[in-house]
Design a protein around this motif. Structure first.
Motif, PDB file in Angstrom:
ATOM      1  N   LEU A 171     -70.043  -8.894 -57.241  1.00 46.26           N
ATOM      2  CA  LEU A 171     -70.511 -10.195 -58.657  1.00 46.26           C
ATOM      3  C   LEU A 171     -70.987  -9.667 -59.826  1.00 46.26           C
ATOM      4  O   LEU A 171     -71.936  -8.977 -60.476  1.00 46.26           O
ATOM      5  CB  LEU A 171     -71.781 -11.234 -58.029  1.00 46.26           C
ATOM      6  N   MET A 172     -71.158 -10.474 -60.898  1.00 47.43           N
ATOM      7  CA  MET A 172     -71.103 -10.110 -62.498  1.00 47.43           C
ATOM      8  C   MET A 172     -71.888 -11.589 -63.067  1.00 47.43           C
ATOM      9  O   MET A 172     -71.952 -12.747 -62.643  1.00 47.43           O
ATOM     10  CB  MET A 172     -69.901 -10.469 -63.830  1.00 47.43           C
ATOM     11  N   PRO A 173     -72.835 -11.401 -64.092  1.00 44.67           N
ATOM     12  CA  PRO A 173     -73.729 -12.160 -64.497  1.00 44.67           C
ATOM     13  C   PRO A 173     -72.921 -13.634 -65.419  1.00 44.67           C
ATOM     14  O   PRO A 173     -71.361 -12.796 -65.635  1.00 44.67           O
ATOM     15  CB  PRO A 173     -74.893 -11.870 -65.690  1.00 44.67           C
ATOM     16  N   ASN A 174     -72.859 -14.655 -65.756  1.00 43.10           N
ATOM     17  CA  ASN A 174     -72.731 -15.954 -65.310  1.00 43.10           C
ATOM     18  C   ASN A 174     -71.539 -15.613 -67.040  1.00 43.10           C
ATOM     19  O   ASN A 174     -71.150 -15.851 -67.427  1.00 43.10           O
ATOM     20  CB  ASN A 174     -72.758 -16.800 -66.099  1.00 43.10           C
ATOM     21  N   GLU A 175     -72.182 -15.056 -67.550  1.00 44.95           N
ATOM     22  CA  GLU A 175     -71.391 -14.588 -69.429  1.00 44.95           C
ATOM     23  C   GLU A 175     -71.135 -13.538 -69.208  1.00 44.95           C
ATOM     24  O   GLU A 175     -69.582 -13.754 -69.883  1.00 44.95           O
ATOM     25  CB  GLU A 175     -72.890 -14.107 -70.156  1.00 44.95           C
ATOM     26  N   LEU A 176     -71.085 -12.566 -68.469  1.00 47.13           N
ATOM     27  CA  LEU A 176     -69.417 -11.583 -68.560  1.00 47.13           C
ATOM     28  C   LEU A 176     -68.428 -12.444 -67.388  1.00 47.13           C
ATOM     29  O   LEU A 176     -67.503 -12.265 -68.163  1.00 47.13           O
ATOM     30  CB  LEU A 176     -70.210 -10.679 -67.670  1.00 47.13           C
ATOM     31  N   ALA A 177     -68.964 -13.050 -66.436  1.00 45.68           N
ATOM     32  CA  ALA A 177     -67.834 -13.500 -65.791  1.00 45.68           C
ATOM     33  C   ALA A 177     -67.131 -14.690 -65.932  1.00 45.68           C
ATOM     34  O   ALA A 177     -65.317 -14.680 -66.087  1.00 45.68           O
ATOM     35  CB  ALA A 177     -68.674 -14.370 -63.705  1.00 45.68           C
ATOM     36  N   VAL A 178     -67.644 -15.845 -67.467  1.00 41.91           N
ATOM     37  CA  VAL A 178     -67.000 -16.685 -67.870  1.00 41.91           C
ATOM     38  C   VAL A 178     -65.888 -15.790 -69.290  1.00 41.91           C
ATOM     39  O   VAL A 178     -64.417 -15.848 -69.510  1.00 41.91           O
ATOM     40  CB  VAL A 178     -68.201 -17.580 -68.686  1.00 41.91           C
ATOM     41  N   LEU A 179     -66.849 -14.714 -69.931  1.00 40.16           N
ATOM     42  CA  LEU A 179     -66.037 -14.120 -71.354  1.00 40.16           C
ATOM     43  C   LEU A 179     -64.488 -12.797 -69.755  1.00 40.16           C
ATOM     44  O   LEU A 179     -63.192 -13.579 -70.719  1.00 40.16           O
ATOM     45  CB  LEU A 179     -66.607 -13.445 -71.520  1.00 40.16           C
ATOM     46  N   GLY A 180     -64.689 -12.746 -69.351  1.00 44.31           N
ATOM     47  CA  GLY A 180     -63.994 -12.348 -68.246  1.00 44.31           C
ATOM     48  C   GLY A 180     -63.009 -13.386 -67.888  1.00 44.31           C
ATOM     49  O   GLY A 180     -60.954 -13.361 -68.076  1.00 44.31           O
ATOM     50  N   LEU A 181     -63.109 -14.640 -67.252  1.00 41.80           N
ATOM     51  CA  LEU A 181     -61.955 -15.386 -66.971  1.00 41.80           C
ATOM     52  C   LEU A 181     -61.332 -16.439 -67.833  1.00 41.80           C
ATOM     53  O   LEU A 181     -60.062 -16.291 -68.410  1.00 41.80           O
ATOM     54  CB  LEU A 181     -62.540 -17.052 -66.207  1.00 41.80           C
ATOM     55  N   ILE A 182     -61.883 -16.109 -69.107  1.00 35.98           N
ATOM     56  CA  ILE A 182     -61.815 -16.694 -70.875  1.00 35.98           C
ATOM     57  C   ILE A 182     -60.040 -16.118 -71.170  1.00 35.98           C
ATOM     58  O   ILE A 182     -59.416 -15.958 -71.094  1.00 35.98           O
ATOM     59  CB  ILE A 182     -62.475 -16.762 -71.827  1.00 35.98           C
ATOM     60  N   ASN A 183     -60.739 -14.696 -71.349  1.00 36.15           N
ATOM     61  CA  ASN A 183     -60.528 -13.286 -71.627  1.00 36.15           C
ATOM     62  C   ASN A 183     -58.797 -13.036 -70.921  1.00 36.15           C
ATOM     63  O   ASN A 183     -57.700 -12.125 -70.904  1.00 36.15           O
ATOM     64  CB  ASN A 183     -60.472 -12.162 -71.933  1.00 36.15           C
ATOM     65  N   LEU A 184     -59.009 -13.361 -69.371  1.00 37.83           N
ATOM     66  CA  LEU A 184     -57.584 -12.843 -68.128  1.00 37.83           C
ATOM     67  C   LEU A 184     -56.659 -14.047 -68.778  1.00 37.83           C
ATOM     68  O   LEU A 184     -55.718 -14.061 -68.439  1.00 37.83           O
ATOM     69  CB  LEU A 184     -57.991 -12.925 -67.567  1.00 37.83           C
ATOM     70  N   ARG A 185     -56.988 -15.118 -70.097  1.00 43.01           N
ATOM     71  CA  ARG A 185     -56.101 -15.889 -70.079  1.00 43.01           C
ATOM     72  C   ARG A 185     -56.071 -16.945 -67.947  1.00 43.01           C
ATOM     73  O   ARG A 185     -54.267 -16.546 -68.309  1.00 43.01           O
ATOM     74  CB  ARG A 185     -54.783 -15.260 -70.810  1.00 43.01           C
ATOM     75  N   SER A 186     -56.008 -17.174 -68.313  1.00 42.25           N
ATOM     76  CA  SER A 186     -56.177 -18.110 -66.952  1.00 42.25           C
ATOM     77  C   SER A 186     -55.536 -19.249 -67.209  1.00 42.25           C
ATOM     78  O   SER A 186     -55.533 -19.532 -68.700  1.00 42.25           O
ATOM     79  CB  SER A 186     -57.731 -18.869 -66.440  1.00 42.25           C
ATOM     80  N   ASP A 187     -53.986 -19.576 -66.311  1.00 40.96           N
ATOM     81  CA  ASP A 187     -53.697 -21.026 -66.890  1.00 40.96           C
ATOM     82  C   ASP A 187     -54.066 -22.286 -65.781  1.00 40.96           C
ATOM     83  O   ASP A 187     -54.444 -22.029 -64.197  1.00 40.96           O
ATOM     84  CB  ASP A 187     -52.747 -21.050 -65.770  1.00 40.96           C
ATOM     85  N   TYR A 188     -55.012 -23.289 -66.342  1.00 37.26           N
ATOM     86  CA  TYR A 188     -56.011 -23.935 -65.959  1.00 37.26           C
ATOM     87  C   TYR A 188     -55.146 -25.580 -65.654  1.00 37.26           C
ATOM     88  O   TYR A 188     -55.709 -25.948 -64.719  1.00 37.26           O
ATOM     89  CB  TYR A 188     -57.024 -24.924 -67.152  1.00 37.26           C
ATOM     90  N   THR A 189     -53.773 -24.662 -65.304  1.00 41.15           N
ATOM     91  CA  THR A 189     -52.724 -26.135 -64.946  1.00 41.15           C
ATOM     92  C   THR A 189     -53.352 -25.258 -62.923  1.00 41.15           C
ATOM     93  O   THR A 189     -52.117 -26.127 -61.967  1.00 41.15           O
ATOM     94  CB  THR A 189     -51.487 -26.538 -65.561  1.00 41.15           C
ATOM     95  N   ASP A 190     -52.919 -24.353 -62.663  1.00 42.43           N
ATOM     96  CA  ASP A 190     -52.421 -23.110 -61.550  1.00 42.43           C
ATOM     97  C   ASP A 190     -53.336 -23.557 -60.629  1.00 42.43           C
ATOM     98  O   ASP A 190     -54.805 -23.900 -60.776  1.00 42.43           O
ATOM     99  CB  ASP A 190     -52.548 -22.058 -62.188  1.00 42.43           C
ATOM    100  N   TYR A 191     -52.877 -23.679 -59.541  1.00 40.59           N
ATOM    101  CA  TYR A 191     -53.649 -24.463 -58.593  1.00 40.59           C
ATOM    102  C   TYR A 191     -54.825 -22.781 -58.517  1.00 40.59           C
ATOM    103  O   TYR A 191     -55.722 -23.123 -57.597  1.00 40.59           O
ATOM    104  CB  TYR A 191     -53.112 -24.522 -57.376  1.00 40.59           C
ATOM    105  N   PHE A 192     -54.158 -21.945 -57.606  1.00 42.60           N
ATOM    106  CA  PHE A 192     -55.359 -20.406 -57.581  1.00 42.60           C
ATOM    107  C   PHE A 192     -56.811 -20.334 -58.880  1.00 42.60           C
ATOM    108  O   PHE A 192     -57.638 -19.923 -58.670  1.00 42.60           O
ATOM    109  CB  PHE A 192     -54.362 -19.770 -57.102  1.00 42.60           C
ATOM    110  N   HIS A 193     -55.987 -19.927 -59.767  1.00 38.78           N
ATOM    111  CA  HIS A 193     -56.852 -19.774 -60.727  1.00 38.78           C
ATOM    112  C   HIS A 193     -57.578 -21.147 -60.942  1.00 38.78           C
ATOM    113  O   HIS A 193     -59.346 -20.758 -61.702  1.00 38.78           O
ATOM    114  CB  HIS A 193     -55.924 -19.819 -62.256  1.00 38.78           C
ATOM    115  N   ARG A 194     -57.455 -22.795 -60.960  1.00 35.40           N
ATOM    116  CA  ARG A 194     -58.993 -23.444 -60.868  1.00 35.40           C
ATOM    117  C   ARG A 194     -59.748 -22.812 -59.754  1.00 35.40           C
ATOM    118  O   ARG A 194     -60.886 -23.048 -59.948  1.00 35.40           O
ATOM    119  CB  ARG A 194     -58.228 -24.314 -60.540  1.00 35.40           C
ATOM    120  N   ARG A 195     -58.800 -22.638 -58.507  1.00 35.35           N
ATOM    121  CA  ARG A 195     -59.990 -22.219 -56.935  1.00 35.35           C
ATOM    122  C   ARG A 195     -60.959 -21.386 -57.444  1.00 35.35           C
ATOM    123  O   ARG A 195     -62.036 -20.568 -57.167  1.00 35.35           O
ATOM    124  CB  ARG A 195     -59.169 -22.247 -55.800  1.00 35.35           C
ATOM    125  N   ILE A 196     -60.330 -20.072 -58.133  1.00 31.66           N
ATOM    126  CA  ILE A 196     -61.018 -18.784 -58.366  1.00 31.66           C
ATOM    127  C   ILE A 196     -62.398 -19.589 -59.322  1.00 31.66           C
ATOM    128  O   ILE A 196     -62.967 -19.296 -59.208  1.00 31.66           O
ATOM    129  CB  ILE A 196     -60.332 -18.091 -59.402  1.00 31.66           C
TER     130      ILE A 196
END
Length: 141
Positions: free
Chosen positions: A109-134
């Motif tokens: 588990l990472m602090p929210n700031e690191l988790a958020v930056l990671g999710l943004i930097n990993l270029r999640s596809d916000y239309t993808d079923y699994f990406h949304r659930r993660i």
């Protein structure tokens, strides 16, 4: 999932759901958050179902700092639970899931700031079923 997306619709009524996911992450990073409660999305019913279903135990766990009875419990990622095992099985097919799994496995588990930056930097596809659930599970503890 439904609670999260309903909250997105309230927070960002003029945005499509996939754009609202990204806006949610960006707003979480903002120092100027006026109302942090607006980011809370789980209803009591959903939270209860999350725990009773056993999913919470597959994603998270508590550990003790020491073996004494007054030991402080710490929330951690459950890296040996079914959640991480399932992601491991599908990670080779998706670069976002592969990178997310590698980071979660290494850092837990990472602090929210690191988790958020990671999710943004990993270029999640916000239309993808699994990406949304993660994304939703990252903020569901």
């Amino acid at each position: 999932m439904l609670d999260f997306e309903n909250n997105l619709t309230k927070m960002y009524p003029d945005l499509s759901v996939d754009i609202a996911y990204k806006k949610y992450l960006i707003d979480l990073l903002s120092i100027q958050i006026e109302d942090p409660k607006k980011f809370e999305f789980q209803s009591n019913k959903t939270n209860k179902e999350f725990h009773e279903s056993g999913l919470w135990d597959e994603v998270y766990r508590y550990s003790n700092l020491s073996e004494s009875k007054d030991s402080t419990k710490i929330l951690e990622a459950n890296n040996i639970g079914k959640y991480m095992k399932a992601l491991y099985k599908i990670k080779g097919d998706d670069s976002f899931i592969t990178n997310y799994w590698n980071r979660r496995e290494a850092a837990g588990l990472m602090p929210n700031e690191l988790a958020v930056l990671g999710l943004i930097n990993l270029r999640s596809d916000y239309t993808d079923y699994f990406h949304r659930r993660i994304l939703v599970l990252e903020f569901s503890f």
